[in-house]
Design an enzyme around this catalytic site. Structure first.
Site, short mmCIF file in Angstrom:
data_model
loop_
_atom_site.label_atom_id
_atom_site.label_comp_id
_atom_site.label_asym_id
_atom_site.label_seq_id
_atom_site.Cartn_x
_atom_site.Cartn_y
_atom_site.Cartn_z
N ASP A 18 61.35 -77.37 -22.12
CA ASP A 18 61.86 -75.99 -21.55
C ASP A 18 60.61 -75.04 -21.20
O ASP A 18 59.42 -75.36 -21.19
CB ASP A 18 62.96 -74.79 -22.30
CG ASP A 18 63.20 -73.64 -22.12
OD1 ASP A 18 63.56 -73.72 -20.95
OD2 ASP A 18 63.73 -72.95 -22.62
N ASN A 66 73.96 -76.18 -18.49
CA ASN A 66 73.63 -76.64 -17.34
C ASN A 66 74.43 -76.77 -16.50
O ASN A 66 73.45 -76.55 -14.75
CB ASN A 66 71.88 -77.09 -17.61
CG ASN A 66 71.22 -77.00 -18.79
OD1 ASN A 66 70.89 -78.33 -19.58
ND2 ASN A 66 70.86 -75.84 -19.12
C1 IPE Z 1 68.05 -75.93 -23.12
O1 IPE Z 1 67.58 -75.33 -22.26
C2 IPE Z 1 68.76 -77.49 -22.21
C3 IPE Z 1 67.14 -77.59 -22.06
C4 IPE Z 1 66.12 -77.90 -22.07
C5 IPE Z 1 67.61 -79.49 -20.82
P1 IPE Z 1 67.82 -74.41 -21.83
O2 IPE Z 1 67.13 -73.48 -20.15
O3 IPE Z 1 69.57 -74.70 -20.80
O4 IPE Z 1 68.65 -72.99 -22.92
P2 IPE Z 1 68.74 -71.67 -23.08
O5 IPE Z 1 69.59 -71.10 -21.85
O6 IPE Z 1 67.25 -70.64 -22.62
O7 IPE Z 1 69.54 -71.55 -24.16
C1 IPE Z 2 64.41 -76.50 -18.90
O1 IPE Z 2 64.07 -75.59 -17.69
C2 IPE Z 2 64.47 -77.98 -18.49
C3 IPE Z 2 66.21 -77.73 -17.67
C4 IPE Z 2 66.85 -77.20 -18.48
C5 IPE Z 2 66.90 -78.48 -17.03
P1 IPE Z 2 64.31 -74.57 -17.34
O2 IPE Z 2 65.04 -74.73 -16.15
O3 IPE Z 2 65.56 -74.13 -18.72
O4 IPE Z 2 63.03 -73.38 -17.09
P2 IPE Z 2 63.83 -72.29 -17.85
O5 IPE Z 2 63.97 -71.42 -18.87
O6 IPE Z 2 64.64 -71.57 -16.80
O7 IPE Z 2 62.02 -70.99 -17.36
MG MG Z 3 65.54 -72.62 -20.35
#
Ligand code: IPE
Ligand code: IPE
Ligand code: MG
Length: 239
Positions: A18, A66
């Site tokens: 993340d 997502n």
């Molecule tokens: C969890 O991260 C999913 C992945 C890393 C693929 P998110 O960024 O989607 O989670 P939330 O929305 O912060 O809970």
């Molecule tokens: C994790 O990084 C990757 C996926 C969820 C695919 P994020 O895209 O959630 O990055 P933040 O949390 O918005 O910084």
């Molecule tokens: Mg994230």
């Protein structure tokens, strides 16, 4: 690797990758540039995992939630994961990595991504040095719903009696029945939540959170998390 006890490496480490969006934002880049930068983090982590003899590494690549992101980001992530498989699978295969996927393969996942997933699993299925599992279009609740449906079918066709359903039967209906539960869950980017990852399997996992954003994560960070894991006292409800 300083501080790591190589005789007590966990069997299975799961990672919520993340912070890609925030990493990009801090640099005045597009969120998708953050996802691109995450590729090096992932493969450096895989290198480190192979070096210390980790047998199971599971990474959260795309959640069932997502899909709520802007269409261009979702499209980017689908294409990105497809390219990543094409570019990396031969190298992973040579190094003895079995690549697998957990999640809902059908529905919204584009056909060409599904094709790469199937090809990569077929190519690497005989490897045993390490299993690298991508959780893709994965949700812990969706997995339990799918398990419940599958169990209900077995009950309906008479091959399973309801009072025979226990932990082991349920675990056999998950996406990867042979996968051991994670010993350690690592989440990057300073968020303290599970976000619908491996809800059943994380019951007794040790949780390690780090502020490092995923694109900055390297094998040294994996080793630090494992060193922290090695200092924990796991009791599993006992004394
Ligand atoms: C969890 O991260 C999913 C992945 C890393 C693929 P998110 O960024 O989607 O989670 P939330 O929305 O912060 O809970
Ligand atoms: C994790 O990084 C990757 C996926 C969820 C695919 P994020 O895209 O959630 O990055 P933040 O949390 O918005 O910084
Ligand atoms: Mg994230």
């Amino acid at each position: 690797m300083a501080g790591l006890d190589l005789a007590r490496i966990p069997a299975h480490v799961a990672v919520v990758m993340d912070g890609n969006g925030r990493w990009a934002q801090q640099r005045g880049l597009k969120r998708t540039d953050g996802h691109a930068a995450g590729e090096e983090a992932l493969f450096d982590t895989v290198d480190g995992a192979l070096d210390i003899g980790l047998k199971w590494l599971t990474v959260f690549a795309f959640s069932t939630e997502n899909w709520r992101r802007p269409l261009d980001e979702v499209r980017y992530l689908m294409g990105f994961n497809e390219r990543l498989l094409l570019n990396r699978r031969d190298d992973l295969n040579r190094r003895g990595v079995r690549v697998r996927f957990i999640g809902r393969r059908h529905g919204r996942v584009p056909g060409r991504v599904r094709k790469r997933i199937d090809e990569t699993e077929a190519l690497t299925q005989g490897n045993r040095r390490m299993t690298l599992t991508f959780a893709f279009n994965y949700g812990g609740r969706a997995e339990l719903v799918d398990a419940a449906r599958s169990i209900a079918k077995s009950v309906a066709d008479g091959s399973l009696k309801p009072d025979k359903i226990d932990d082991r039967v349920l675990a056999r209906h998950l996406y990867a029945p042979d996968m051991p539960d994670p010993d350690l869950l690592v989440r990057t980017s300073g968020e303290f939540r599970i976000s619908n990852f491996l809800l059943w399997q994380l019951a007794y996992s040790e949780l390690v959170f780090t502020d490092v954003l995923w694109p900055d994560f390297r094998q040294a960070n994996l080793f630090e998390a494992i060193a922290e894991f090695q200092n924990r006292n796991r009791r599993f409800g006992s004394v």
